[in-house]
Design an enzyme around this catalytic site. Structure first.
Site, short mmCIF file in Angstrom:
data_model
loop_
_atom_site.label_atom_id
_atom_site.label_comp_id
_atom_site.label_asym_id
_atom_site.label_seq_id
_atom_site.Cartn_x
_atom_site.Cartn_y
_atom_site.Cartn_z
CB SER A 50 -0.93 0.00 1.21
OG SER A 50 -1.87 -1.06 1.09
CG PHE A 51 4.98 3.27 1.80
CD1 PHE A 51 4.67 4.17 2.80
CD2 PHE A 51 6.13 3.49 1.04
CE1 PHE A 51 5.47 5.29 3.04
CE2 PHE A 51 6.94 4.59 1.28
CZ PHE A 51 6.61 5.49 2.29
CB VAL A 59 -5.72 -4.44 2.74
CG1 VAL A 59 -4.80 -5.53 2.27
CG2 VAL A 59 -6.29 -4.76 4.11
CB ILE A 102 -4.09 -6.12 8.65
CG1 ILE A 102 -5.04 -6.32 7.46
CG2 ILE A 102 -4.62 -6.80 9.91
CD1 ILE A 102 -5.24 -7.75 7.03
N GLY A 143 1.37 -5.48 15.88
CA GLY A 143 1.84 -5.14 17.21
C GLY A 143 2.84 -4.00 17.26
CB THR A 144 5.27 -2.61 15.20
OG1 THR A 144 4.84 -2.69 13.84
CG2 THR A 144 5.90 -3.92 15.62
CG HIS A 155 4.45 -1.40 9.47
ND1 HIS A 155 5.49 -0.93 8.70
CD2 HIS A 155 3.60 -2.04 8.63
CE1 HIS A 155 5.27 -1.29 7.43
NE2 HIS A 155 4.13 -1.97 7.37
CG PHE A 159 -9.17 6.41 0.04
CD1 PHE A 159 -7.82 6.68 0.05
CD2 PHE A 159 -9.76 5.90 1.18
CE1 PHE A 159 -7.06 6.46 1.20
CE2 PHE A 159 -9.02 5.68 2.33
CZ PHE A 159 -7.67 5.96 2.33
NE ARG A 190 -14.69 -2.21 7.19
CZ ARG A 190 -15.03 -2.91 8.26
NH1 ARG A 190 -14.72 -4.19 8.34
NH2 ARG A 190 -15.67 -2.35 9.28
#
Length: 159
Positions: A58-59, A81, A83, A86-87, A89, A114, A128
């Site tokens: 995505s970046f 997408v 998701i 735990g960081t 990021h 978008f 989604r």
């Protein structure tokens, strides 16, 4: 579930428009659904085989969307997408991608559909993605929004 109150954007004519889809490659099942929804919507609007450009994640969506806009596309649909993990990021990628896509639209005047899902877990993304068991089809919604915005901009220009 969001989606309540969404506008009905069916029946749009995109048959004479140059529209591309840029799609991330992470999370195959989700991305396959988003891409199918977008291309199906574009097909219903008169674009049988839209150009699809794949990027790693995505970046990378904003830079490729910008290039497509500069190459003369009338609109670009960006699908991806992210998701939560735990960081931090998730926050960085979600914000950078959203800001980048907004900047592309504002800097170029080319509508960007978008279709970036930012979800807490994989199930939210699947819900989604426009899959048979999904409650929403964000790929379709992004394609319809991009075309509707383009037609609005053209209407304003023509007045």
């Amino acid at each position: 579930m969001s989606g309540a109150g969404a506008p009905d954007l069916s029946g749009l004519d995109a048959s004479r428009l140059r529209i591309s889809v840029v799609a991330a490659s992470w999370h195959d099942q989700v991305m396959d659904g988003l891409l199918a929804g977008a291309t199906s919507a574009l097909g219903e609007m008169g674009i049988a085989e839209p150009e699809v450009v794949r990027v790693p994640g995505s970046f990378e969506l904003p830079v490729v969307a910008r290039q497509l806009a500069r190459l003369g596309r009338d609109a670009v649909i960006a699908l991806g997408v992210v998701i939560r993990g735990g960081t931090p990021h998730f926050e960085y990628v979600s914000a950078a991608t959203t800001d980048g896509l907004s900047r592309v639209a504002l800097d170029t005047g080319v509508p960007i559909g978008f279709g970036l899902l930012t979800c807490d877990d994989e199930q939210q993304a699947l819900d989604r993605a426009g899959l048979p068991d999904s409650s929403e089809d964000k790929g379709r919604e992004a394609a319809e929004a991009a075309v509707a915005t383009l037609l609005t901009l053209r209407g304003l220009r023509d007045h």
